[in-house]
Design a protein around this motif. Structure first.
Motif, PDB file in Angstrom:
ATOM      1  N   PHE A 274      16.567  22.436   6.176  1.00  0.00           N
ATOM      2  CA  PHE A 274      17.776  21.719   5.746  1.00  0.00           C
ATOM      3  C   PHE A 274      18.096  20.568   6.693  1.00  0.00           C
ATOM      4  CE2 PHE A 274      22.504  21.339   5.776  1.00  0.00           C
ATOM      5  CZ  PHE A 274      22.640  20.832   4.485  1.00  0.00           C
ATOM      6  N   ALA A 275      17.882  20.777   7.989  1.00  0.00           N
ATOM      7  CA  ALA A 275      18.140  19.710   8.951  1.00  0.00           C
ATOM      8  C   ALA A 275      17.235  18.507   8.695  1.00  0.00           C
ATOM      9  CB  ALA A 275      17.928  20.234  10.371  1.00  0.00           C
ATOM     10  N   LEU A 276      15.972  18.773   8.367  1.00  0.00           N
ATOM     11  CA  LEU A 276      15.058  17.688   8.021  1.00  0.00           C
ATOM     12  C   LEU A 276      15.527  16.972   6.762  1.00  0.00           C
ATOM     13  CD1 LEU A 276      12.416  16.057   8.202  1.00  0.00           C
ATOM     14  CD2 LEU A 276      11.270  17.967   7.039  1.00  0.00           C
ATOM     15  N   GLU A 277      15.916  17.745   5.751  1.00  0.00           N
ATOM     16  CA  GLU A 277      16.362  17.142   4.496  1.00  0.00           C
ATOM     17  C   GLU A 277      17.627  16.310   4.676  1.00  0.00           C
ATOM     18  OE1 GLU A 277      16.563  20.587   2.021  1.00  0.00           O
ATOM     19  OE2 GLU A 277      14.395  20.571   1.595  1.00  0.00           O
ATOM     20  N   LYS A 278      18.498  16.710   5.621  1.00  0.00           N
ATOM     21  CA  LYS A 278      19.681  15.920   5.936  1.00  0.00           C
ATOM     22  C   LYS A 278      19.285  14.557   6.500  1.00  0.00           C
ATOM     23  CE  LYS A 278      23.187  17.491   8.149  1.00  0.00           C
ATOM     24  NZ  LYS A 278      24.012  18.209   9.163  1.00  0.00           N
TER      25      LYS A 278
END
Length: 211
Positions: free
Chosen positions: A145-149
């Motif tokens: 999720f951090a990457l997708e953010k």
């Protein structure tokens, strides 16, 4: 009548040992691999050494080559990028299982020009260009999720406009001092030919090696 001829019979012949121009021979083998390899015939294993002398290897994609060398692209702040720029040397290995062939290359690493890097960067899919900004390659990330953010952040930042190349993303060229061609032969009596030169301005010398 069905022809049961070994499909690799012609490919494993040692005719290539007579070649005198390694870049031309590489081009021939790569073109053949494009017709036989199911995925990424331009894939290669790239070997580096970290500051402690511990080897590292990973698969990357060759994006261009000519008689100046073999080019691939990466995040220069990644482990790979840092090791390459620090050591200034690397090794490559192409292996085409369908052809029973291998090419090993060693030499100096130099960065491509900004113009060359810009041209290739702009040829990439838009998502890949955004990914070059979003990914802090080789560094820890807490979750997917951090990457997708990060991807969402840069997607919003650039909108539908131009996406400039990040300064930390560029191409590297391996200028070969050694190129070795290997072809499978029966009973492990393989054909091996190595080309070497002391500098890129010098002519190649060639020798045949025991398998």
């Amino acid at each position: 009548m069905t022809n049961h001829k070994n499909p690799h019979e012609e490919l494993t012949k040692g005719d290539f040992v007579e070649a005198e121009k390694p870049f031309e021979l590489f081009d021939e083998w790569l073109e053949e691999a494009k017709t036989t390899e199911p995925n990424d015939p331009n894939a290669l294993a790239l070997s580096t050494v970290d500051p402690d002398g511990l080897p590292n290897v990973r698969m990357v994609l060759l994006k261009g080559f000519d008689e100046t060398g073999f080019v691939f692209y990466t995040n220069l702040e990644s482990a790979k990028g840092r090791e390459l720029l620090s050591a200034g040397r690397a090794a490559m290995c192409f292996h085409w299982k369908s052809l029973r062939r291998q090419i090993r290359i060693r030499g100096e690493i130099v960065q491509v020009s900004a113009e060359e890097a810009d041209e290739y960067y702009q040829s990439r899919p838009r998502g890949s260009r955004i990914g070059a900004w979003a990914s802090r390659q080789s560094r820890p990330v807490e979750s997917r999720f951090a990457l997708e953010k990060e991807v969402a952040k840069y997607t919003a930042k650039f909108g539908i406009g131009d996406i400039p190349r990040p300064e930390h993303w560029s191409g590297l060229r391996l200028i070969p001092s050694e190129i070795e061609f290997w072809a499978d032969r029966p009973f492990r009596l393989h054909d091996r030919v190595k080309f070497t030169r002391s500098a890129s301005s010098e002519p190649w010398s060639k020798e045949r090696l025991y398998p």
